[in-house]
Design a protein around this motif. Structure first.
Motif, PDB file in Angstrom:
ATOM      1  N   SER A 135       0.837  -1.196   0.000  1.00 57.35           N
ATOM      2  CA  SER A 135       0.000   0.000   0.000  1.00 57.35           C
ATOM      3  C   SER A 135       0.875   1.250   0.000  1.00 57.35           C
ATOM      4  O   SER A 135       2.048   1.213   0.400  1.00 57.35           O
ATOM      5  N   LEU A 136       0.314   2.359  -0.458  1.00 57.32           N
ATOM      6  CA  LEU A 136       1.078   3.600  -0.552  1.00 57.32           C
ATOM      7  C   LEU A 136       1.584   4.046   0.818  1.00 57.32           C
ATOM      8  O   LEU A 136       2.741   4.489   0.960  1.00 57.32           O
ATOM      9  N   ALA A 137       0.746   3.911   1.827  1.00 56.89           N
ATOM     10  CA  ALA A 137       1.138   4.331   3.173  1.00 56.89           C
ATOM     11  C   ALA A 137       2.305   3.504   3.698  1.00 56.89           C
ATOM     12  O   ALA A 137       3.246   4.041   4.293  1.00 56.89           O
ATOM     13  N   ASN A 138       2.240   2.196   3.470  1.00 57.22           N
ATOM     14  CA  ASN A 138       3.318   1.332   3.953  1.00 57.22           C
ATOM     15  C   ASN A 138       4.617   1.578   3.189  1.00 57.22           C
ATOM     16  O   ASN A 138       5.708   1.585   3.785  1.00 57.22           O
ATOM     17  N   MET A 139       4.507   1.771   1.876  1.00 55.28           N
ATOM     18  CA  MET A 139       5.695   2.044   1.070  1.00 55.28           C
ATOM     19  C   MET A 139       6.338   3.369   1.489  1.00 55.28           C
ATOM     20  O   MET A 139       7.567   3.497   1.517  1.00 55.28           O
ATOM     21  N   ARG A 140       5.486   4.349   1.834  1.00 55.75           N
ATOM     22  CA  ARG A 140       6.009   5.644   2.271  1.00 55.75           C
ATOM     23  C   ARG A 140       6.762   5.503   3.599  1.00 55.75           C
ATOM     24  O   ARG A 140       7.790   6.146   3.823  1.00 55.75           O
ATOM     25  N   SER A 141       6.265   4.613   4.448  1.00 54.38           N
ATOM     26  CA  SER A 141       6.919   4.418   5.744  1.00 54.38           C
ATOM     27  C   SER A 141       8.280   3.739   5.605  1.00 54.38           C
ATOM     28  O   SER A 141       9.113   3.810   6.515  1.00 54.38           O
ATOM     29  N   LEU A 142       8.507   3.075   4.482  1.00 51.62           N
ATOM     30  CA  LEU A 142       9.779   2.386   4.254  1.00 51.62           C
ATOM     31  C   LEU A 142      10.852   3.307   3.682  1.00 51.62           C
ATOM     32  O   LEU A 142      12.018   2.907   3.569  1.00 51.62           O
ATOM     33  N   LEU A 143      10.466   4.528   3.305  1.00 51.70           N
ATOM     34  CA  LEU A 143      11.417   5.450   2.689  1.00 51.70           C
ATOM     35  C   LEU A 143      12.656   5.702   3.551  1.00 51.70           C
ATOM     36  O   LEU A 143      13.785   5.709   3.027  1.00 51.70           O
ATOM     37  N   PRO A 144      12.531   5.912   4.882  1.00 49.44           N
ATOM     38  CA  PRO A 144      13.744   6.114   5.694  1.00 49.44           C
ATOM     39  C   PRO A 144      14.686   4.914   5.688  1.00 49.44           C
ATOM     40  O   PRO A 144      15.887   5.069   5.941  1.00 49.44           O
ATOM     41  N   VAL A 145      14.157   3.718   5.398  1.00 50.49           N
ATOM     42  CA  VAL A 145      15.002   2.528   5.317  1.00 50.49           C
ATOM     43  C   VAL A 145      15.671   2.426   3.951  1.00 50.49           C
ATOM     44  O   VAL A 145      16.857   2.078   3.840  1.00 50.49           O
ATOM     45  N   ILE A 146      14.923   2.756   2.904  1.00 53.29           N
ATOM     46  CA  ILE A 146      15.408   2.579   1.539  1.00 53.29           C
ATOM     47  C   ILE A 146      16.352   3.692   1.102  1.00 53.29           C
ATOM     48  O   ILE A 146      17.332   3.446   0.396  1.00 53.29           O
ATOM     49  N   GLN A 147      16.088   4.925   1.539  1.00 56.67           N
ATOM     50  CA  GLN A 147      16.879   6.058   1.064  1.00 56.67           C
ATOM     51  C   GLN A 147      18.377   5.929   1.368  1.00 56.67           C
ATOM     52  O   GLN A 147      19.206   6.187   0.495  1.00 56.67           O
ATOM     53  N   PRO A 148      18.782   5.515   2.572  1.00 54.43           N
ATOM     54  CA  PRO A 148      20.224   5.360   2.829  1.00 54.43           C
ATOM     55  C   PRO A 148      20.888   4.323   1.922  1.00 54.43           C
ATOM     56  O   PRO A 148      22.057   4.480   1.548  1.00 54.43           O
ATOM     57  N   ILE A 149      20.152   3.276   1.554  1.00 50.56           N
ATOM     58  CA  ILE A 149      20.693   2.264   0.642  1.00 50.56           C
ATOM     59  C   ILE A 149      20.898   2.870  -0.741  1.00 50.56           C
ATOM     60  O   ILE A 149      21.924   2.641  -1.392  1.00 50.56           O
ATOM     61  N   ALA A 150      19.934   3.676  -1.192  1.00 47.89           N
ATOM     62  CA  ALA A 150      20.063   4.350  -2.482  1.00 47.89           C
ATOM     63  C   ALA A 150      21.244   5.314  -2.476  1.00 47.89           C
ATOM     64  O   ALA A 150      21.991   5.409  -3.460  1.00 47.89           O
ATOM     65  N   ASP A 151      21.424   6.022  -1.367  1.00 47.83           N
ATOM     66  CA  ASP A 151      22.554   6.949  -1.258  1.00 47.83           C
ATOM     67  C   ASP A 151      23.877   6.194  -1.293  1.00 47.83           C
ATOM     68  O   ASP A 151      24.852   6.636  -1.937  1.00 47.83           O
ATOM     69  N   GLN A 152      23.935   5.057  -0.624  1.00 47.24           N
ATOM     70  CA  GLN A 152      25.160   4.246  -0.622  1.00 47.24           C
ATOM     71  C   GLN A 152      25.452   3.716  -2.022  1.00 47.24           C
ATOM     72  O   GLN A 152      26.615   3.704  -2.465  1.00 47.24           O
ATOM     73  N   LEU A 153      24.415   3.281  -2.712  1.00 48.40           N
ATOM     74  CA  LEU A 153      24.586   2.781  -4.075  1.00 48.40           C
ATOM     75  C   LEU A 153      25.073   3.882  -5.008  1.00 48.40           C
ATOM     76  O   LEU A 153      25.940   3.660  -5.854  1.00 48.40           O
ATOM     77  N   ARG A 154      24.532   5.084  -4.847  1.00 46.44           N
ATOM     78  CA  ARG A 154      24.968   6.214  -5.657  1.00 46.44           C
ATOM     79  C   ARG A 154      26.446   6.523  -5.402  1.00 46.44           C
ATOM     80  O   ARG A 154      27.212   6.785  -6.337  1.00 46.44           O
ATOM     81  N   THR A 155      26.873   6.483  -4.143  1.00 47.41           N
ATOM     82  CA  THR A 155      28.271   6.741  -3.798  1.00 47.41           C
ATOM     83  C   THR A 155      29.199   5.715  -4.438  1.00 47.41           C
ATOM     84  O   THR A 155      30.265   6.057  -4.963  1.00 47.41           O
ATOM     85  N   ILE A 156      28.785   4.451  -4.423  1.00 45.81           N
ATOM     86  CA  ILE A 156      29.598   3.386  -5.011  1.00 45.81           C
ATOM     87  C   ILE A 156      29.749   3.583  -6.516  1.00 45.81           C
ATOM     88  O   ILE A 156      30.853   3.467  -7.064  1.00 45.81           O
ATOM     89  N   LEU A 157      28.642   3.885  -7.188  1.00 47.55           N
ATOM     90  CA  LEU A 157      28.689   4.068  -8.641  1.00 47.55           C
ATOM     91  C   LEU A 157      29.464   5.328  -9.017  1.00 47.55           C
ATOM     92  O   LEU A 157      30.189   5.349 -10.019  1.00 47.55           O
ATOM     93  N   THR A 158      29.321   6.375  -8.225  1.00 53.77           N
ATOM     94  CA  THR A 158      30.064   7.608  -8.483  1.00 53.77           C
ATOM     95  C   THR A 158      31.565   7.377  -8.366  1.00 53.77           C
ATOM     96  O   THR A 158      32.368   7.952  -9.119  1.00 53.77           O
ATOM     97  N   ALA A 159      31.959   6.521  -7.415  1.00 59.13           N
ATOM     98  CA  ALA A 159      33.383   6.219  -7.223  1.00 59.13           C
ATOM     99  C   ALA A 159      33.982   5.484  -8.415  1.00 59.13           C
ATOM    100  O   ALA A 159      35.206   5.470  -8.592  1.00 59.13           O
ATOM    101  N   GLU A 160      33.123   4.865  -9.243  1.00 62.64           N
ATOM    102  CA  GLU A 160      33.604   4.154 -10.427  1.00 62.64           C
ATOM    103  C   GLU A 160      33.988   5.113 -11.556  1.00 62.64           C
ATOM    104  O   GLU A 160      34.647   4.716 -12.508  1.00 62.64           O
ATOM    105  N   LEU A 161      33.570   6.380 -11.437  1.00 59.59           N
ATOM    106  CA  LEU A 161      33.830   7.353 -12.500  1.00 59.59           C
ATOM    107  C   LEU A 161      35.221   7.968 -12.351  1.00 59.59           C
ATOM    108  O   LEU A 161      35.684   8.203 -11.233  1.00 59.59           O
ATOM    109  N   PRO A 162      35.894   8.250 -13.469  1.00 59.41           N
ATOM    110  CA  PRO A 162      37.226   8.870 -13.409  1.00 59.41           C
ATOM    111  C   PRO A 162      37.162  10.276 -12.810  1.00 59.41           C
ATOM    112  O   PRO A 162      36.188  11.009 -13.000  1.00 59.41           O
ATOM    113  N   ALA A 163      38.194  10.627 -12.092  1.00 62.75           N
ATOM    114  CA  ALA A 163      38.237  11.942 -11.441  1.00 62.75           C
ATOM    115  C   ALA A 163      38.334  13.071 -12.457  1.00 62.75           C
ATOM    116  O   ALA A 163      37.919  14.205 -12.179  1.00 62.75           O
ATOM    117  N   ASP A 164      38.896  12.786 -13.635  1.00 58.78           N
ATOM    118  CA  ASP A 164      39.084  13.846 -14.630  1.00 58.78           C
ATOM    119  C   ASP A 164      37.822  14.112 -15.455  1.00 58.78           C
ATOM    120  O   ASP A 164      37.815  14.955 -16.356  1.00 58.78           O
TER     121      ASP A 164
END
Length: 234
Positions: A135-164
């Motif tokens: 349900s929308l309400a339950n999925m919304r309540s999971l956002l604080p759990v899911i968002q840190p995982i998404a942020d961690q995944l973004r950091t990992i993928l960003t680290a794969e990019l060349p610095a230049d």
């Protein structure tokens, strides 16, 4: 004498099969356009995976949003890409359209009689039990759990990019697979298996990878990938 009997039996079997084919009802897909069958076992099903995106786009451009394809052993199937038809099948009338026998039997062998391995009333009952979870309400309540995982995944993928800032090809499929697994683990089980940390081992994650790699040799016949290309086998 035995040779004669065998020859008569084979001839009778061939005649019986021909009569059955002639008396068989006409396929409901007889007038649907599509590519010709290329292989007695694989039909042209393998081309969808083997030749990838280009083959799929060319097929839709040539034959339209509803295409007849040949699956295993020449079984006729519909390949749907029309948005209105997909909405009717997947959303509006999803209870009318059942999965293939191969899909159901394969999932039942691997996962047991769960949601993706049942049909009819049992499937409806299981879906009804799970509906509140999505349900929308339950999925919304999971956002604080899911968002840190998404942020961690973004950091990992960003680290794969060349610095230049130069261009580089990054294989994101293994990371998306790990991220999805971590989403499920934390959101449903309330436990982290450190799926996004390749330096840490976990028996549960190893079991999932092993299962994917064991099943992959069959899929290998329908594509040009090698087992090491599979995101779960990385």
């Amino acid at each position: 004498m035995p040779l004669r009997v065998s020859a008569i039996s084979i001839f009778a079997f061939i005649v019986w099969r021909l009569i059955q084919r002639l008396r068989a009802p006409k396929s409901p897909l007889a007038h649907i356009r599509g590519p010709k069958k290329e292989h007695w076992l694989k039909g042209n099903y393998h081309r969808i995976f083997q030749d990838g995106r280009r083959y799929n786009l060319d097929m839709v451009e040539r034959y339209g949003g509803a295409v007849k394809i040949y699956a295993l052993l020449g079984q006729e199937q519909l390949y749907i890409s029309d948005p209105l038809a997909l909405h009717h099948i997947v959303v509006k009338e999803q209870n009318v359209y059942e999965e293939t026998d191969m899909f159901i039997m394969g999932n039942r062998l691997i996962f047991g009689e769960g949601l993706i391995a049942t049909l009819g009333e049992q499937h409806k009952k299981q879906r009804k039990m799970l509906n509140p979870v999505f349900s929308l309400a339950n999925m919304r309540s999971l956002l604080p759990v899911i968002q840190p995982i998404a942020d961690q995944l973004r950091t990992i993928l960003t680290a794969e990019l060349p610095a230049d800032g130069s261009a580089v090809e990054v294989n994101i499929l293994p990371w998306l697979s790990r991220g999805s697994l971590e989403y499920i683990c934390q959101a449903t089980l309330g436990h982290s298996f450190n799926a996004l940390d390749p330096t840490k081992e976990n028996d549960y994650i190893d079991a999932i990878r092993t299962l994917a790699c064991v099943n992959y040799p069959f899929c290998e016949h329908f594509s040009n990938d090698t087992p090491t290309d599979h995101p779960h086998c990385a």
